[in-house]
Design a protein around this motif. Sequence first.
Motif, PDB file in Angstrom:
ATOM      1  N   ASP A 545       0.946  -1.203  -0.066  1.00 58.42           N
ATOM      2  CA  ASP A 545      -0.164  -0.085  -0.052  1.00 58.42           C
ATOM      3  C   ASP A 545       0.928   1.176   0.016  1.00 58.42           C
ATOM      4  O   ASP A 545       0.610   2.288  -0.556  1.00 58.42           O
ATOM      5  CB  ASP A 545      -0.741   0.075   1.234  1.00 58.42           C
ATOM      6  N   ALA A 546       2.055   1.177   0.711  1.00 58.11           N
ATOM      7  CA  ALA A 546       2.873   2.473   0.943  1.00 58.11           C
ATOM      8  C   ALA A 546       3.353   2.727  -0.416  1.00 58.11           C
ATOM      9  O   ALA A 546       3.520   4.051  -1.115  1.00 58.11           O
ATOM     10  CB  ALA A 546       3.863   2.367   2.098  1.00 58.11           C
ATOM     11  N   ILE A 547       3.963   1.527  -1.129  1.00 60.55           N
ATOM     12  CA  ILE A 547       4.699   1.932  -2.360  1.00 60.55           C
ATOM     13  C   ILE A 547       3.628   2.292  -3.538  1.00 60.55           C
ATOM     14  O   ILE A 547       3.947   3.278  -4.260  1.00 60.55           O
ATOM     15  CB  ILE A 547       5.551   0.594  -2.860  1.00 60.55           C
ATOM     16  N   ARG A 548       2.638   1.817  -3.373  1.00 60.39           N
ATOM     17  CA  ARG A 548       1.391   2.250  -4.396  1.00 60.39           C
ATOM     18  C   ARG A 548       1.234   3.800  -4.005  1.00 60.39           C
ATOM     19  O   ARG A 548       0.790   4.458  -5.053  1.00 60.39           O
ATOM     20  CB  ARG A 548       0.104   1.471  -4.298  1.00 60.39           C
ATOM     21  N   TYR A 549       0.797   3.961  -2.779  1.00 65.31           N
ATOM     22  CA  TYR A 549       0.556   5.279  -2.492  1.00 65.31           C
ATOM     23  C   TYR A 549       1.862   6.536  -2.882  1.00 65.31           C
ATOM     24  O   TYR A 549       1.349   7.518  -3.625  1.00 65.31           O
ATOM     25  CB  TYR A 549       0.568   5.435  -1.023  1.00 65.31           C
ATOM     26  N   TRP A 550       3.016   5.956  -3.076  1.00 66.89           N
ATOM     27  CA  TRP A 550       4.061   6.774  -3.623  1.00 66.89           C
ATOM     28  C   TRP A 550       3.678   6.751  -5.015  1.00 66.89           C
ATOM     29  O   TRP A 550       3.863   7.915  -5.673  1.00 66.89           O
ATOM     30  CB  TRP A 550       5.400   6.342  -3.209  1.00 66.89           C
ATOM     31  N   VAL A 567       7.538   7.016   0.426  1.00 70.01           N
ATOM     32  CA  VAL A 567       6.770   5.718   0.681  1.00 70.01           C
ATOM     33  C   VAL A 567       6.628   5.798   2.358  1.00 70.01           C
ATOM     34  O   VAL A 567       5.464   5.297   2.745  1.00 70.01           O
ATOM     35  CB  VAL A 567       7.841   4.554   0.496  1.00 70.01           C
ATOM     36  N   ILE A 568       7.379   6.263   3.152  1.00 67.59           N
ATOM     37  CA  ILE A 568       6.921   6.587   4.469  1.00 67.59           C
ATOM     38  C   ILE A 568       5.706   7.259   4.662  1.00 67.59           C
ATOM     39  O   ILE A 568       4.972   6.954   5.442  1.00 67.59           O
ATOM     40  CB  ILE A 568       8.028   7.139   5.101  1.00 67.59           C
ATOM     41  N   THR A 569       5.484   8.278   3.852  1.00 62.55           N
ATOM     42  CA  THR A 569       4.327   9.025   3.983  1.00 62.55           C
ATOM     43  C   THR A 569       2.999   8.211   3.561  1.00 62.55           C
ATOM     44  O   THR A 569       1.894   8.159   4.160  1.00 62.55           O
ATOM     45  CB  THR A 569       4.240  10.232   3.079  1.00 62.55           C
ATOM     46  N   GLY A 570       3.075   7.456   2.994  1.00 70.50           N
ATOM     47  CA  GLY A 570       2.094   6.234   2.358  1.00 70.50           C
ATOM     48  C   GLY A 570       1.929   5.186   3.677  1.00 70.50           C
ATOM     49  O   GLY A 570       0.910   5.054   3.992  1.00 70.50           O
ATOM     50  N   LYS A 571       3.055   5.016   4.164  1.00 72.11           N
ATOM     51  CA  LYS A 571       2.811   4.121   5.365  1.00 72.11           C
ATOM     52  C   LYS A 571       2.148   4.889   6.573  1.00 72.11           C
ATOM     53  O   LYS A 571       1.449   4.229   7.334  1.00 72.11           O
ATOM     54  CB  LYS A 571       4.218   3.618   5.957  1.00 72.11           C
ATOM     55  N   ARG A 572       2.460   6.228   6.791  1.00 68.57           N
ATOM     56  CA  ARG A 572       1.536   6.922   7.732  1.00 68.57           C
ATOM     57  C   ARG A 572       0.189   7.084   7.351  1.00 68.57           C
ATOM     58  O   ARG A 572      -0.459   7.085   8.204  1.00 68.57           O
ATOM     59  CB  ARG A 572       2.368   8.399   7.930  1.00 68.57           C
ATOM     60  N   PHE A 573      -0.074   7.172   6.204  1.00 66.45           N
ATOM     61  CA  PHE A 573      -1.387   7.299   5.676  1.00 66.45           C
ATOM     62  C   PHE A 573      -2.276   5.954   6.157  1.00 66.45           C
ATOM     63  O   PHE A 573      -3.180   6.005   6.836  1.00 66.45           O
ATOM     64  CB  PHE A 573      -1.697   7.315   4.367  1.00 66.45           C
ATOM     65  N   VAL A 574      -1.570   4.531   6.006  1.00 66.16           N
ATOM     66  CA  VAL A 574      -2.277   3.519   6.414  1.00 66.16           C
ATOM     67  C   VAL A 574      -2.425   3.466   7.910  1.00 66.16           C
ATOM     68  O   VAL A 574      -3.559   2.896   8.174  1.00 66.16           O
ATOM     69  CB  VAL A 574      -1.229   2.189   5.723  1.00 66.16           C
ATOM     70  N   THR A 575      -1.438   4.004   8.607  1.00 69.58           N
ATOM     71  CA  THR A 575      -1.497   3.888  10.032  1.00 69.58           C
ATOM     72  C   THR A 575      -2.735   4.842  10.398  1.00 69.58           C
ATOM     73  O   THR A 575      -3.455   4.459  11.442  1.00 69.58           O
ATOM     74  CB  THR A 575      -0.286   4.334  10.596  1.00 69.58           C
ATOM     75  N   LYS A 576      -2.618   5.940   9.807  1.00 71.37           N
ATOM     76  CA  LYS A 576      -3.572   6.970  10.460  1.00 71.37           C
ATOM     77  C   LYS A 576      -5.127   6.597  10.034  1.00 71.37           C
ATOM     78  O   LYS A 576      -5.914   6.738  10.678  1.00 71.37           O
ATOM     79  CB  LYS A 576      -3.389   8.117   9.563  1.00 71.37           C
TER      80      LYS A 576
END
Length: 787
Positions: A545-550, A567-576
């Motif tokens: 999901d994070a890499i796709r978000y990027w 990519v880390i921003t993507g990971k943060r989105f998933v967590t949020k």
Amino acid sequence: MTEHLNDFNKIEEKWRNYWEKEKVYSFDPKSKKKIYSVDTPPPTVSGRMHIGHACSYSQQDFIIRYKRMRGYNIFYPFGADNNGVATERLIEKEEHVRSRDMSREAFIKLCLNYLKKELPLFIQDWKNIGISCDWEMGYSTINEHSRKISQWSFIDLYKKNRVYRKDAPAMWCPECQTGISQVEAQDKEIETTFNDIVFKADGRDLIIATTRPELLPACVAVFYHPSDSRYKKLKGKKAKVPLFNFEVPIMEDPRVDKEKGTGIVMCCTFGDQTDMEWQKAYNLPIKEAISQEGRMTELAGKYKGTTIKDARKTIIEDLKKSGLLKKQEKIVHTVNVHERCGVEIEFVKSRQWFVKYLDLKKQMIEWGRKLNWYPQFMEVRYDNWIKGLQWDWLISRQRYFGIPFPVWYCKRCGEVILADEKDLPVDPLIDKPNKQCKCGCKDFIAEADVLDTWFTSSMSPIIATKLLDEENEKKAFPMDLRPQAHEIISFWLFNTVVKSNLHFKKNPWKDVVISGYVTLQGEKMSKSKGNIINPQEVIEKYGADAIRYWAASSKLGEDFDYQEKDVITGKRFVTKLMNATNFIFTNLKGYKPKKAQLIETDRMFLVILNELISKCTDAFEKYEYSRAKSEADTFFWNVFCDNYLEIVKNRVYNGTKEEKESAFYTLYTSLFTILKLMAPFTPFVTEEIYQKYFKDNEKSKSIHISEWPEKMKIEKKKSDEEIYNLLLSVIGRVRQEKSLAKKSMNSKIRLVIDKKEKEMLRKIMNDLKAVTNAVEIKEGKFKVGFV
Ligand SMILES: [Zn+2]
Ligand SMILES: [Zn+2]
């Protein structure tokens, strides 16, 4: 962090398995829904998925997931391209063999076995990143289905007089030892020497500058420009070629550049394009100094058998010794190399098959006009390629691994014998024609060459749609979408358009979407430079999901940089998203959605959510997925999490029955809408949340086949947006005051706001009070007083 996020790899695996088991992405042959068909790029089997793939396949997948939620019956098969030189080389390396040392049959068998073993592993990378293909609708470009269609294509073009065989100089790679086509030739700057060599004419020295002295034995004439007074008097005389001591005519031609070198040039058989033009124009003899193996021929006398490079070196030394080298100058110039191996291309006379299409340039441009290009500016690349075309398409390859020509030649009269369409696919080296030649002869010579890999992959729309039953095949072709990278517009897109029009007189698709490539710190990634990012590692560390978000952050056609922080921003989105969901459902436990009498704040919030739905839908309809993602993402963080959740908290905990009902309905509806809008981008986390909290109330077995959100029927008033923005602005100002005063956000205040503002916010005063924790709100100059 919640418990779920620690094992997102497991979560992703769980949903991958679920989608496959439940056939969530399968094409439904019986469905009455409209088909949306995709000509998926079949990646070349030559290694593992790279970051460019991860990006471009994600980008097409966003679009296709959106279309699926819009109710289309998606036909999205997955192919693997495994019939070309790249695959042949990979297998030679992995299996420690050389195709040249084996029989063709044995080598192909080895290849097929290797692919059987490796293909599922290769495809797994695409599954891992969440590509929503129908994995049961697969093809490989070497399998029987593709061989049959590719050979049919040849036969059909033959019958339409669009292929011909010719013994002529053709682009040749001495390293791969095969003919190649113009698209495979690449410019490369190399360092070499410009050598001033002494020819003799009329009893005096005639200096000719050349970078290729090894071609001296193939020299057939020397040329100067008709207006060049330096050489006029030599017209009709002969020049003696140094070292080889034979004579060639001195001729004039306007194609000579007076300013370059000494203004007089040697013409050698197949030296370059101009040499070939002169050969034709003046009917000059043909002298082949270089063999197909890239070695000097008998013509080169004592240099026979040496490589081109060695011959060049020795000839220069010998010229020097004989005093026939006047000057040597180091230069950098551009040569043509084979894109696969980087070796300089030669022109070698050989017998090759061509697709005749140079006469169709005007039509080709027209065909391109009829396509819908996303982004539009990519069409220029297609046009430019056509304008620069100089050769018909050379389609025969002197390689082992590939699809054979369905062709034999009569031993007696040379007649071309084509295979019967009903017998396809054939291997002429093994199979025999089922009829005799017109001349009565029953002996045949098999065509041993194989077809250019692009000859087959340019049939991908047919290879794909022929996987369907006849009725669906008709509906699915021309296809709706061709997604691909811009680097292969001249290879794959162009050839597919040409083939489709030659065969069927129509374009193969309606829309083409072109993605850019991924760079690292502005540079193109390559193994040799060692600046490679492996998507497999990124997925393991941050999740698909994070890499796709990027990947969703760049527009179509845009080359863009890989940045781990994105990519880390993507990971943060998933967590949020998980955290927001957990907060909501802690309070909505067991909630069954039902229409509620909406509190004014909730109504206005849903009006704004309606606007978001319009914006995202509109963006996706234009394939502008990055705009859709950015709208939904910004709304989620700013409007939903930072504000609405804070506003509604108090009512969720302490509200009256009516207030709660309105809040619950709004929370449930808005979170569900956000999930759906983000589902194309982050399919795993949205599925996880859907299955856990929404599925019991909704019909679909997966969020990915649920309906794309439609605008809700909510009463909309003219000043809604203005009032809601004012609410957010007051909340913002209060927060700022609290933070300036170093007070906690929930500290109690006495609030004074402008009279006009207070009047506007009259109907939502309770929510404003609650979210700012104001014990009272008075009229006057804006002020936050602490209690
Ligand atoms: Zn090569
Ligand atoms: Zn015959």
